[in-house]
Design an enzyme around this catalytic site. Sequence first.
Site, PDB file in Angstrom:
ATOM      1  N   ARG A  78     -21.057 -43.349 -70.005  1.00  0.00           N
ATOM      2  CA  ARG A  78     -20.846 -41.906 -70.034  1.00  0.00           C
ATOM      3  C   ARG A  78     -20.584 -41.519 -68.591  1.00  0.00           C
ATOM      4  NH1 ARG A  78     -23.403 -37.337 -67.341  1.00  0.00           N
ATOM      5  NH2 ARG A  78     -23.444 -35.560 -68.758  1.00  0.00           N
TER       6      ARG A  78
ATOM      7  N   ASP B  58     -20.172 -38.890 -65.676  1.00  0.00           N
ATOM      8  CA  ASP B  58     -20.621 -37.555 -65.313  1.00  0.00           C
ATOM      9  C   ASP B  58     -19.519 -36.754 -64.621  1.00  0.00           C
ATOM     10  OD1 ASP B  58     -22.916 -35.698 -65.025  1.00  0.00           O
ATOM     11  OD2 ASP B  58     -22.623 -36.031 -62.889  1.00  0.00           O
TER      12      ASP B  58
ATOM     13  N   GLU C  74     -17.910 -36.597 -69.681  1.00  0.00           N
ATOM     14  CA  GLU C  74     -18.655 -35.340 -69.693  1.00  0.00           C
ATOM     15  C   GLU C  74     -17.719 -34.224 -69.261  1.00  0.00           C
ATOM     16  OE1 GLU C  74     -22.108 -32.589 -67.732  1.00  0.00           O
ATOM     17  OE2 GLU C  74     -20.906 -33.973 -66.535  1.00  0.00           O
TER      18      GLU C  74
ATOM     19  N   ASP D 189     -28.881 -30.789 -70.085  1.00  0.00           N
ATOM     20  CA  ASP D 189     -28.293 -29.677 -69.345  1.00  0.00           C
ATOM     21  C   ASP D 189     -28.339 -28.349 -70.097  1.00  0.00           C
ATOM     22  OD1 ASP D 189     -27.536 -30.940 -66.943  1.00  0.00           O
ATOM     23  OD2 ASP D 189     -25.727 -31.753 -67.855  1.00  0.00           O
TER      24      ASP D 189
ATOM     25  N   ASP E  36     -32.827 -25.942 -68.311  1.00  0.00           N
ATOM     26  CA  ASP E  36     -33.245 -26.934 -67.319  1.00  0.00           C
ATOM     27  C   ASP E  36     -34.093 -26.250 -66.235  1.00  0.00           C
ATOM     28  OD1 ASP E  36     -33.334 -28.963 -65.409  1.00  0.00           O
ATOM     29  OD2 ASP E  36     -31.274 -28.624 -64.749  1.00  0.00           O
TER      30      ASP E  36
END
Length: 573
Positions: free
Chosen positions: A315, A317, A346, A414, A458
């Site tokens: 994955r 970022d 992402e 997130d 968050d």
Amino acid sequence: MHRTNYEFVIPLTRTELAIRLRCAKDDLTSVRFVYFSRYRSPSTALTQPLQIAYRDAYTDDYRAILKFDSPARFLCYYFELTDQDHRKIYLSEYGFSDGVPEDGFFEYQYTNENDCVRPPDWAKGIVYYQIFPDRFYRSLNQKNRDDYRDWDEKPSLDDYWGGDLPGITERLPWISALGVDCIYLNPIFHAECNHKYATTDYFTIDPDFGTMADFHAFVAKAHSFGIRVVLDGVFNHSSRKFHPFMDFLARREASEYFRWFLPVDRGEGGEILTYEAFADRAHMPKLNTDYRPVRDFVIEVMLFWLREGKIDGWRLDVADEVQLTTWSEVRRAVKAEFPEAILIAETWRDASRYLTQGDKFDTAMNYAFREAARDFFANRRIGAAAFSSRINHMLSSYADVTNQVMFNLLDSHDTPRFLYDAGNDRRRHRLAVGFQMTFVGSPSIFYGDEVGLSGGPDPDCRRGMIWDASRQDQETLVLYKKLIALRKCEPALRFGSFKTVFTQEPGVFVYQRDFGNVSILCAVNNSDAEAAISPPESLRKGILHDLMTGEDIETPSLSSKILIAPMTLRILK
């Protein structure tokens, strides 16, 4: 609308093309694709009807798959359209005409192997489980710190809870019993901060989480359960303590790493006073991914963990802030050696630029799915018709083969927890989970969702996992297990096509999943009143079986009604 680009002509294999055309909703009654070889007469043309695949509030998305005996190449084509007045209209590269085109045809030239949009087959419809390592499970191994917070304490930005890789390994039977196919780990490399998104060493495990031996043990045991492992790669930015950045700060233009970063000149005489950083946070300096040595480094890191770590994919970022051509090079390098590795982007908005050409990512984190589900199920800002429109618009953004692997999340590290967004109404959360698990694509569970873990924005969404069975929401846990088991035993729920059957305000949404000769009808009642629906004619076969309750329902006529209790999902086969 149609153009000869990857949005509308999608090579699936060298001998298969997916064809698309979009038009205003209800403008047309039929669409036919007329095609022939560039080296033959138009009189030899073949035709292929297109069908409406997705329909939002304003557009119809027509699709078809063409199959050839040899690689698709040198195709001339146009469209024959029939409108509501039964008038035939023709669409070619020259635009619309009343007569059959004589020239100006659309042309598709050639299908190269690497042009194909072909995500790994194993990733179609799988169930992901996302883990934020510091908050999952604290093993009894020797720790890197002595100042951990109490496990059930409310999270803060800078403190540590002590979750580690041996802890995740110890709890793999739990994850396996849930029915998970793939674990996605938030960053585990040596880094600043408890979230580990400020990497200092891309080739070592952070001592907060354990050792390389601990990582190997985790991957081996996960694989023994049939669970794949995806790591989080942070290549948009690094850390202040990343060696190349420290050298850059110390030596400036004399540093061999000067071009690895993006200095910002704010003073006279060219003195470097600052540098670009992710979200303007000084501890996360942005990498210059347009620079060849940085690209080579990214590829080196990714291949290292695929080779030495035996992982199954990445994955990536902040994919939308990295130089776009970097991802094309990354894909070529990774897929050349590991063709079955999954690459997940992402990005929080439309991911077409990363997914439509088959040369960057296989899939993306589908925040459009989360936001639509949040607005319909959690806070009821929209009704059933608007929800259907948003879901169909989302599906229309990608090829069907891509939709099968989209990373469909309800929440993540997130975002607020979905349960929190729903005002901690467990019924709304469970109904959204029911939709998530019966929808096309690959559902993702953020650790703790399955036992009713809540939390706001968050860092509150990153609470410690609930391991005390007396505090776990057992009803939600049972629901997750049942729905995941259904996905595994009913191919229509994992691989089938999707279409909206009808909506009824405020909250009734009925959709159908088809695979081969099997159809499954899913009916959501996101309201506080009982609803009654009529099944489509194709499913009026005498008896429908409710896969959730085991109930058999007779549907012998057009007047037959199926009752749906408030806040309920029925899955009928």
